[in-house]
Design an enzyme around this catalytic site. Sequence first.
Site, PDB file in Angstrom:
ATOM      1  N   GLY A 181       0.809  -1.215   0.000  1.00 62.01           N
ATOM      2  CA  GLY A 181       0.000   0.000   0.000  1.00 62.01           C
ATOM      3  C   GLY A 181       0.838   1.258   0.000  1.00 62.01           C
ATOM      4  N   HIS A 232       4.478   1.918  -8.011  1.00 63.63           N
ATOM      5  CA  HIS A 232       3.492   0.819  -8.045  1.00 63.63           C
ATOM      6  C   HIS A 232       2.609   0.943  -9.288  1.00 63.63           C
ATOM      7  CE1 HIS A 232       3.956   1.419  -3.503  1.00 63.63           C
ATOM      8  NE2 HIS A 232       4.410   0.193  -3.706  1.00 63.63           N
ATOM      9  N   GLN A 242       8.020  -9.054   7.913  1.00 68.19           N
ATOM     10  CA  GLN A 242       9.200  -8.539   7.214  1.00 68.19           C
ATOM     11  C   GLN A 242       9.754  -7.263   7.860  1.00 68.19           C
ATOM     12  OE1 GLN A 242       6.979  -7.970   3.341  1.00 68.19           O
ATOM     13  NE2 GLN A 242       8.461  -6.303   3.108  1.00 68.19           N
ATOM     14  N   GLY A 274       9.374  -4.004  -8.676  1.00 63.48           N
ATOM     15  CA  GLY A 274      10.235  -2.888  -9.061  1.00 63.48           C
ATOM     16  C   GLY A 274      11.694  -3.217  -8.777  1.00 63.48           C
TER      17      GLY A 274
HETATM   18  O1  PAF Z   1       8.129  -4.731  -1.959  1.00 65.94           O
HETATM   19  C1  PAF Z   1       7.137  -4.787  -1.206  1.00 65.94           C
HETATM   20  O2  PAF Z   1       6.284  -3.904  -1.169  1.00 65.94           O
HETATM   21  C2  PAF Z   1       6.981  -5.982  -0.273  1.00 65.94           C
HETATM   22  O3  PAF Z   1       8.224  -6.414   0.178  1.00 65.94           O
HETATM   23  C3  PAF Z   1       6.186  -7.136  -0.892  1.00 65.94           C
HETATM   24  C4  PAF Z   1       6.904  -7.739  -2.088  1.00 65.94           C
HETATM   25  C5  PAF Z   1       4.804  -6.657  -1.281  1.00 65.94           C
HETATM   26  C6  PAF Z   1       6.023  -8.266   0.152  1.00 65.94           C
HETATM   27  O4  PAF Z   1       5.353  -7.819   1.286  1.00 65.94           O
END
Ligand code: PAF
Length: 277
Positions: free
Chosen positions: A31, A37, A61, A147
């Site tokens: 988000g 994005h 993460q 990306g």
């Molecule tokens: O790059 C991101 O935004 C995140 O690391 C991802 C790949 C959506 C995994 O949560």
Amino acid sequence: MQILRNRKELDHLFARMRKKDLQVGLIPTMGSIHEGHLSLVKKSTQNKFFSLATIYINPTQFNDKEDYLHYPREEEKDIEKLRAVNCDALYFPTQEEMYPKGLKSKKTVDEFRNILCDKFRPGHFDGVTTVVESLLRTTHPDHVFFGEKDFQQLKIIQSLCQRLKLNIEIHACPSVRLRNGISLSSRFNNFSENDRKVFDKCAYQINLLITKLKNDIDAVSLSDFKSILKQRGVKKIDYTEIRDEENLSFSNTCNKSRLFIAMYVGDVRVIDNFILY
Ligand code: PAF
């Protein structure tokens, strides 16, 4: 754009869509949608794929709890932005759907580890691969878009897909950059006014460095460069390194190589990489 709040709604959509024989292009995000994005969604729609974006702020993460708590959350704005580029569907997975066995990550990929961000964010990439595997298994796309800003992440996800023998095409897409040359990041929403000034000064120095590296890489001292960034107000530097873009080993030429940077401007971690050839 269809908004899907759970797995049932997602499966229902797929049942209808598969009949139309459409290929699915997945754009996984956390988000706080920005032009980076949106460029991934546009790439997918240009290819005439059914573009499915996901928004899930993945707790495993974040190696720093404060970072997770302060990660920008902008659901309404995100929906509008994705709608404006004709994204076909947006799925908000629930925690139970991503982590049916509880909120923990597992280590699946050994390649490209113990260097760059993995050295400074223990557990981060295990969190990323765990949630990406869950996303791929629940949405079973034909294509997935990432990306190049998060270059090490991209490499690790490529390894993940090979390891799991998933027949999914990974599209690596160039970064979308601000006018100062740095790749867009959701985290920049958290900059204070002073952070922005420091950030711009650093961007200027990074661009100078890239020109010098391309001109005569042997004449450049990366440790002098780190001191310059500190003088401009950077709080902490995790790394400034030149690495081969295939295997991420250290490189002393510009050939097939990129400059990788991770630093803190205020409390915001800025990471980026720059092609040197
Ligand atoms: O790059 C991101 O935004 C995140 O690391 C991802 C790949 C959506 C995994 O949560």
